[in-house]
Structure formats: C-alpha cells, structure tokens
Design a protein around this motif. Structure first.
Motif, PDB file in Angstrom:
ATOM      1  N   ALA A   1       0.820  -1.212   0.000  1.00 37.71           N
ATOM      2  CA  ALA A   1       0.000   0.000   0.000  1.00 37.71           C
ATOM      3  C   ALA A   1       0.856   1.266   0.000  1.00 37.71           C
ATOM      4  O   ALA A   1       0.434   2.308  -0.510  1.00 37.71           O
ATOM      5  N   VAL A   2       2.062   1.173   0.544  1.00 37.97           N
ATOM      6  CA  VAL A   2       2.964   2.332   0.593  1.00 37.97           C
ATOM      7  C   VAL A   2       3.460   2.680  -0.802  1.00 37.97           C
ATOM      8  O   VAL A   2       3.647   3.859  -1.130  1.00 37.97           O
ATOM      9  N   GLU A   3       3.667   1.658  -1.659  1.00 37.51           N
ATOM     10  CA  GLU A   3       4.134   1.900  -3.025  1.00 37.51           C
ATOM     11  C   GLU A   3       3.094   2.702  -3.790  1.00 37.51           C
ATOM     12  O   GLU A   3       1.948   2.283  -3.910  1.00 37.51           O
ATOM     13  N   LYS A   4       3.519   3.839  -4.304  1.00 34.30           N
ATOM     14  CA  LYS A   4       2.609   4.679  -5.074  1.00 34.30           C
ATOM     15  C   LYS A   4       2.512   4.120  -6.492  1.00 34.30           C
ATOM     16  O   LYS A   4       3.537   3.911  -7.142  1.00 34.30           O
ATOM     17  N   PRO A   5       1.293   3.836  -6.967  1.00 29.85           N
ATOM     18  CA  PRO A   5       1.181   3.265  -8.311  1.00 29.85           C
ATOM     19  C   PRO A   5       1.621   4.256  -9.381  1.00 29.85           C
ATOM     20  O   PRO A   5       1.429   5.466  -9.234  1.00 29.85           O
ATOM     21  N   LYS A   6       2.220   3.729 -10.444  1.00 28.08           N
ATOM     22  CA  LYS A   6       2.672   4.578 -11.538  1.00 28.08           C
ATOM     23  C   LYS A   6       1.478   5.199 -12.248  1.00 28.08           C
ATOM     24  O   LYS A   6       0.462   4.540 -12.449  1.00 28.08           O
ATOM     25  N   PHE A   7       1.615   6.458 -12.638  1.00 29.96           N
ATOM     26  CA  PHE A   7       0.562   7.126 -13.391  1.00 29.96           C
ATOM     27  C   PHE A   7       0.677   6.699 -14.844  1.00 29.96           C
ATOM     28  O   PHE A   7       1.716   6.871 -15.469  1.00 29.96           O
ATOM     29  N   ARG A   8      -0.379   6.100 -15.364  1.00 31.92           N
ATOM     30  CA  ARG A   8      -0.349   5.590 -16.736  1.00 31.92           C
ATOM     31  C   ARG A   8      -0.857   6.647 -17.702  1.00 31.92           C
ATOM     32  O   ARG A   8      -1.949   7.171 -17.535  1.00 31.92           O
ATOM     33  N   VAL A   9      -0.041   6.940 -18.694  1.00 37.05           N
ATOM     34  CA  VAL A   9      -0.431   7.898 -19.724  1.00 37.05           C
ATOM     35  C   VAL A   9      -1.079   7.114 -20.861  1.00 37.05           C
ATOM     36  O   VAL A   9      -0.464   6.224 -21.441  1.00 37.05           O
ATOM     37  N   LYS A  10      -2.336   7.432 -21.150  1.00 41.58           N
ATOM     38  CA  LYS A  10      -3.036   6.736 -22.214  1.00 41.58           C
ATOM     39  C   LYS A  10      -2.440   7.146 -23.557  1.00 41.58           C
ATOM     40  O   LYS A  10      -2.185   8.317 -23.803  1.00 41.58           O
ATOM     41  N   THR A  11      -2.230   6.153 -24.416  1.00 39.29           N
ATOM     42  CA  THR A  11      -1.672   6.438 -25.736  1.00 39.29           C
ATOM     43  C   THR A  11      -2.614   5.915 -26.801  1.00 39.29           C
ATOM     44  O   THR A  11      -3.436   5.034 -26.552  1.00 39.29           O
ATOM     45  N   LYS A  12      -2.478   6.464 -27.980  1.00 38.75           N
ATOM     46  CA  LYS A  12      -3.331   6.097 -29.104  1.00 38.75           C
ATOM     47  C   LYS A  12      -2.467   5.370 -30.124  1.00 38.75           C
ATOM     48  O   LYS A  12      -1.336   5.773 -30.380  1.00 38.75           O
ATOM     49  N   PRO A  13      -2.976   4.268 -30.709  1.00 35.83           N
ATOM     50  CA  PRO A  13      -2.163   3.595 -31.717  1.00 35.83           C
ATOM     51  C   PRO A  13      -1.970   4.489 -32.946  1.00 35.83           C
ATOM     52  O   PRO A  13      -2.860   5.266 -33.301  1.00 35.83           O
ATOM     53  N   THR A  14      -0.809   4.353 -33.608  1.00 36.82           N
ATOM     54  CA  THR A  14      -0.548   5.184 -34.783  1.00 36.82           C
ATOM     55  C   THR A  14      -1.445   4.750 -35.936  1.00 36.82           C
ATOM     56  O   THR A  14      -1.944   3.610 -35.964  1.00 36.82           O
TER      57      THR A  14
END
Length: 137
Positions: free
Chosen positions: A98-111
C-alpha cells in the motif's frame, strides 16, 4: 512492530486472538488454540497517511471490516508462534504494498500506420480462412 523506516505500528493498534485451528495436528487440534486472528486498527492508525489507508483498504478487500480494521486469520502450521509470525509478515507485506505509489499511466493512441497494418492482416487472414471451404464444381 516496525514496517519500514517511516512506519512503525504501536502495540495498541494490533490485537491478537487465538482459536482452535482446523487441519493438521491430530488430537492436539482439539486441545490447543494454534490459529491466530491478527487485528490491525488501520483507520485509526496515526502512522498511515490517508492515501496509504485508501490503497490499503482496496488491497485488503474483504479482510477490511466496517470499523476500519484489517483482520488476518492464519492457521497454516501447528505452532501458535509460527502462525503469529506468518500473520505479522502478511500484514507487513500488505502495508508495504500500500505504501508503493502506483505509476501514473499515460493513455496512448495507436498510430495510423499500426491500425492500417492490423486491418490489412485481418483481411488477409479472413481470405485464407474463406479458401478452406468445400470446392464447388
């Protein structure tokens, strides 16, 4: 109980209750209370920040009570002391997760090219499958 450099749990936050366990132990199982129920008052803990408490609640799932406590029940071994250690280890693992802060995921669009290649591949595959049918004379 020490979790890491920043988090140390006070004695009043933890309570243990011992009950009779099912499973291995022979006749001993009917006489000795080897199973341990470790209760951690997470909601009232001054050592945990609000974001950690929220993540802990999500990770704990059904082990989180309505009063805001985490209940961990262990009856893995015949030894009361070992079951107690296992329960404390599981609580420590849960808190560290719970202490580990989850990574912020940047949504990407397929080319556009990758989308086009995928659709072409699907069309080719569909054509191959069409050719498998019975031959008409």
């Amino acid at each position: 109980m020490r979790i890491n450099d920043q988090i140390t749990l006070a004695d009043w936050e933890l309570s243990e209750q011992f009950t009779r366990a099912s499973g291995p132990g022979g006749q001993n199982v009917n006489k000795v209370s080897t199973a341990v129920e470790l209760r951690f008052e997470a909601e009232r803990s001054p050592n945990l920040t609000d974001p950690i408490k929220r993540r802990l609640k999500r990770l704990a799932g059904r082990r989180w009570t309505l009063e805001g406590a985490i209940v961990i029940f262990v009856q893995d071994t015949r030894s009361q002391a070992r079951n107690r250690e296992i329960a404390r280890e599981r609580l420590a693992e849960l808190i560290l997760k719970a202490v580990e802060k989850p990574k912020f995921r940047v949504k990407t669009k397929p080319t556009r090219g990758s989308v086009k290649r995928r659709l072409v591949a699907k069309k080719v595959r569909g054509d191959v499958k069409k050719l498998r049918g019975k031959v008409e004379e």
